[in-house]
Scaffold this motif. Structure first.
Motif, mmCIF file in Angstrom:
data_model
loop_
_atom_site.group_PDB
_atom_site.id
_atom_site.type_symbol
_atom_site.label_atom_id
_atom_site.label_comp_id
_atom_site.label_asym_id
_atom_site.label_seq_id
_atom_site.Cartn_x
_atom_site.Cartn_y
_atom_site.Cartn_z
ATOM 1 N N LEU A 33 -31.264 68.198 -29.021
ATOM 2 C CA LEU A 33 -32.075 69.014 -29.936
ATOM 3 C C LEU A 33 -33.118 68.152 -30.636
ATOM 4 C CD1 LEU A 33 -29.125 71.176 -31.325
ATOM 5 C CD2 LEU A 33 -30.991 72.002 -29.874
ATOM 6 N N ASP A 59 -35.934 67.625 -28.334
ATOM 7 C CA ASP A 59 -36.750 68.846 -28.219
ATOM 8 C C ASP A 59 -37.645 69.042 -29.443
ATOM 9 O OD1 ASP A 59 -35.744 69.457 -25.766
ATOM 10 O OD2 ASP A 59 -34.296 70.953 -26.464
ATOM 11 N N HIS A 115 -36.661 69.088 -32.782
ATOM 12 C CA HIS A 115 -36.053 69.663 -33.987
ATOM 13 C C HIS A 115 -35.605 68.544 -34.943
ATOM 14 C CE1 HIS A 115 -36.155 73.509 -32.013
ATOM 15 N NE2 HIS A 115 -35.502 73.014 -30.972
ATOM 16 N N ASP A 174 -30.742 74.642 -25.123
ATOM 17 C CA ASP A 174 -32.168 74.993 -25.037
ATOM 18 C C ASP A 174 -32.348 76.479 -25.305
ATOM 19 O OD1 ASP A 174 -32.540 72.386 -24.378
ATOM 20 O OD2 ASP A 174 -33.026 72.734 -22.269
ATOM 21 N N ASP A 175 -31.463 77.286 -24.734
ATOM 22 C CA ASP A 175 -31.550 78.740 -24.915
ATOM 23 C C ASP A 175 -31.343 79.110 -26.391
ATOM 24 O OD1 ASP A 175 -31.501 81.532 -24.004
ATOM 25 O OD2 ASP A 175 -29.419 81.449 -24.651
ATOM 26 N N TRP A 176 -30.337 78.488 -26.999
ATOM 27 C CA TRP A 176 -30.010 78.826 -28.394
ATOM 28 C C TRP A 176 -31.132 78.420 -29.348
ATOM 29 C CZ3 TRP A 176 -28.137 75.277 -32.423
ATOM 30 C CH2 TRP A 176 -27.730 75.949 -33.576
ATOM 31 N N ALA A 177 -31.725 77.267 -29.088
ATOM 32 C CA ALA A 177 -32.729 76.729 -30.030
ATOM 33 C C ALA A 177 -34.118 77.232 -29.728
ATOM 34 C CB ALA A 177 -32.695 75.207 -29.999
ATOM 35 N N SER A 178 -34.287 78.016 -28.679
ATOM 36 C CA SER A 178 -35.641 78.423 -28.307
ATOM 37 C C SER A 178 -36.066 79.634 -29.130
ATOM 38 C CB SER A 178 -35.708 78.777 -26.833
ATOM 39 O OG SER A 178 -34.912 79.899 -26.584
#
Ligand SMILES: Cc1cc2nc3c(=O)[nH]c(=O)nc-3n(C[C@H](O)[C@H](O)[C@H](O)COP(=O)(O)O)c2cc1C
Length: 174
Positions: free
Chosen positions: A25, A28, A30, A170-174
């Motif tokens: 994360l 990415d 964050h 990735d899905d959760w944080a997108s």
């Protein structure tokens, strides 16, 4: 986003998973804080955009430290965008009874803490014979013979699917 990761671990696999989530994360872009549940106890998650909670199953229960944190921060956690990663060996297999057992574990966690995470995902953990005490070593040796006869005599075995975990994060944080 500002993301808080709070984890509890007994033999270390959930700590490894939490550190992986931190690295992923952060990479990415964050802003991520990573704390054990004991360290986080007084930290109100209200100032974070998302909260990742992680704990592992031992005899059908999650760690007391995780439950203490969830109870202490129940009001904020109930409003937060939470992802709960439940780490277990049942999640490494496809036995319907084991999966029903996992659902019961999460239901009990919600009953005991008053927090129902917005999203729950089950992550396969590991046999960590090198970290077990005498009792755990022999109990887990017996379980290994029942569940995975490819596990060699006392050899550590990791089932965590890191690629699937990356996609999930990735899905959760997108
Ligand atoms: C004493 C003991 C009891 C366990 N009980 C369960 C269980 O009830 N259900 C399950 O699916 N996994 C069970 N496991 C497997 C753990 O959830 C798994 O090894 C996980 O990777 C542990 O994570 P940790 O290293 O972060 O504590 C147990 C493991 C041990 C050592």
């Amino acid at each position: 986003m500002r993301i808080l990761i709070v984890f509890a671990t007994t033999e270390g696999q959930t700590a490894k998973i939490a550190h992986y989530a931190f690295a992923r994360l952060t990479a990415d872009g964050h802003s991520v804080a990573l704390l054990s549940a004991a360290e986080a106890r007084d930290l109100d998650p209200a100032s974070f955009d998302r909260v990742l909670l992680a704990g592992s199953v031992h005899a059908g229960r999650y760690q007391e430290a995780l439950k203490d944190y969830m109870r202490a921060q129940r009001a904020s956690l109930s409003r937060a965008e939470t992802l709960f990663l439940s780490v277990s060996l049942s999640a490494a297999g496809s036995d319907p009874d084991d999966w029903k057992g996992l659902k019961d574990c999460v239901r009990r966690l919600t009953e005991e803490t008053g927090v129902a995470p917005k999203r729950v995902e089950h992550v396969a953990g590991a046999f960590r014979f090198s970290d077990y005490g005498f009792f755990e070593y022999w109990a887990m040796r017996w379980i290994a013979t029942q569940k995975d006869d490819t596990v060699e005599h006392g050899e550590d075995r990791e089932y965590t699917d890191w690629t699937a975990l990356a996609a999930l994060l990735d899905d959760w944080a997108s």
